[in-house]
Design an enzyme around this catalytic site. Structure first.
Site, PDB file in Angstrom:
ATOM      1  NE  ARG A  33      -3.921   1.930   2.477  1.00 58.06           N
ATOM      2  CZ  ARG A  33      -3.942   2.809   3.479  1.00 58.06           C
ATOM      3  NH1 ARG A  33      -3.055   2.709   4.458  1.00 58.06           N
ATOM      4  NH2 ARG A  33      -4.841   3.772   3.516  1.00 58.06           N
ATOM      5  CG  HIS A  60      -1.334   5.289  -0.185  1.00 52.36           C
ATOM      6  ND1 HIS A  60      -2.067   5.871   0.825  1.00 52.36           N
ATOM      7  CD2 HIS A  60      -2.150   4.338  -0.709  1.00 52.36           C
ATOM      8  CE1 HIS A  60      -3.261   5.301   0.902  1.00 52.36           C
ATOM      9  NE2 HIS A  60      -3.325   4.355  -0.008  1.00 52.36           N
ATOM     10  CG  ASN A  97      -0.924   8.418   3.284  1.00 49.80           C
ATOM     11  OD1 ASN A  97      -1.361   7.442   2.680  1.00 49.80           O
ATOM     12  ND2 ASN A  97      -0.348   9.437   2.656  1.00 49.80           N
ATOM     13  CG  HIS A 147      -8.210  -3.777  -1.390  1.00 46.57           C
ATOM     14  ND1 HIS A 147      -9.317  -3.023  -1.720  1.00 46.57           N
ATOM     15  CD2 HIS A 147      -7.186  -2.884  -1.235  1.00 46.57           C
ATOM     16  CE1 HIS A 147      -8.980  -1.747  -1.758  1.00 46.57           C
ATOM     17  NE2 HIS A 147      -7.694  -1.640  -1.474  1.00 46.57           N
TER      18      HIS A 147
END
Length: 335
Positions: A69, A73, A102, A201
């Protein structure tokens, strides 16, 4: 006046072409990412990152999802430049890591710190923080039984990190399929690649605040999202009581295998057990629904496509060669 023979002229011309080609190749190489970028300058780099990821995974297998992740990001905000790692200096202008998408959900910073410290001790000012994130994401996919892949490297680190940029560029979990398609399209990724990367996910967890809108007060006509499978909704309600202010409440995004990169995520979406609106929305158009169904039935096929999509994502807006950028000595601080 110097007079040269035709033979000397040919030799001179040929040598000039060789020098020019070598120079152009050097410029091209410096301006592009490539596999094995640190083979000579810091051959230990990738091995160090892999070891730190493995050590972290042994202590907490959820950190693998955090590092995947983190790469996403980082790349979606100002490109893959390591800006997500920079600490806030001025509270009135917070950095990316302190933006709502975040903080407090993004994790794994200490893994990057440990890898960077070891790499700096071995090869000072050579390996960028942006490349370390990309290596760590790949190693996290692999350690969760995903398909390994080669990571082209050569990124430089950015010098700007703004929370406002994260808010503007990261698609929220409430996004519908059109918003997701546009968000990924803005970064040069196709709708198919959006569906493929949504499969990330399959590992990790989520704070209740990211999906509680689907459980309580969904809209003016219903309190619960009607696309959410009732038994799954009840499980989520038990884990995330209405009105709770506990920031530590989390649930796995894929309850069946939260530490394995498999296709249970897609099978869950097909069964109306997608955790986020941005998951379940993939069933709302014919093309995305077809991709979800196909991925749910083809583990190796999805893993191959996911690896390719990760490589492509890792090239968004990179700083290379003589472009503005640096090799940060401390990933949290601009040099």
């Amino acid at each position: 006046m110097v007079i040269i023979s035709s033979k000397q002229a040919v030799l001179y011309y040929s040598w000039s072409l060789v020098v020019l080609c070598l120079y152009m190749n050097h410029v091209r190489t410096e301006a592009e990412l490539r596999v094995g970028y640190y083979s000579f300058s810091c051959a230990l780099a990738e091995g160090i990152v892999k070891e730190e990821v493995r050590n972290a995974f042994i202590q907490n297998n959820g950190l693998a999802a955090g590092l995947v992740r983190m790469h996403f990001h980082d790349c979606f905000v100002r490109g893959c430049d390591g800006s997500v790692l920079i600490d806030t200096v001025n509270p009135s202008s917070p950095a990316e890591k302190d933006s709502p998408p975040n903080n407090p959900s993004l994790r794994g910073f200490e893994v990057i710190d440990r890898a960077k410290a070891r790499i700096e001790a071995a090869c000072a000012s050579t390996v960028s923080c942006a490349d370390i994130i990309a290596f760590a994401a790949r190693d996290s996919v692999e350690i969760t039984r995903g398909l390994g892949y080669e990571v082209p490297a050569g990124r430089k680190d950015g010098r700007v990190s703004l929370a406002s940029d994260a808010l503007a560029n990261l698609p929220p979990p409430t996004s519908n399929v059109n918003q997701l398609t546009q968000s990924f399209g803005n970064k040069g990724l196709t709708q198919e690649e959006m569906v493929i990367l949504s499969g990330a996910h399959t590992i990790g967890r989520s704070h209740c605040t990211s999906f509680s809108n689907r459980l309580y007060n969904f809209n003016s006509t219903t309190s619960q999202d009607p696309t959410l499978e009732p038994n799954y909704a009840n499980q989520l309600k038990a884990a995330c009581p209405q009105g709770s202010t506990n920031p530590n409440l989390v649930v796995p995004m894929d309850p069946l295998s939260p530490a394995t990169s498999d296709v249970n995520y897609y099978q869950g979406v097909v069964a109306n057990r997608g955790l986020f609106t941005s998951d379940q929305t993939l069933l709302t158009t014919q093309p995305t629904r077809a991709q979800v169904v196909q991925n749910s039935q083809d583990l190796f096929g999805w893993q191959k496509k996911f690896a390719a999509a990760m490589v492509k994502m890792g090239q968004i807006g990179v700083l290379t060669g003589n472009n503005t950028g640096e090799i940060r000595v401390n990933c949290r601080v601009i040099n």
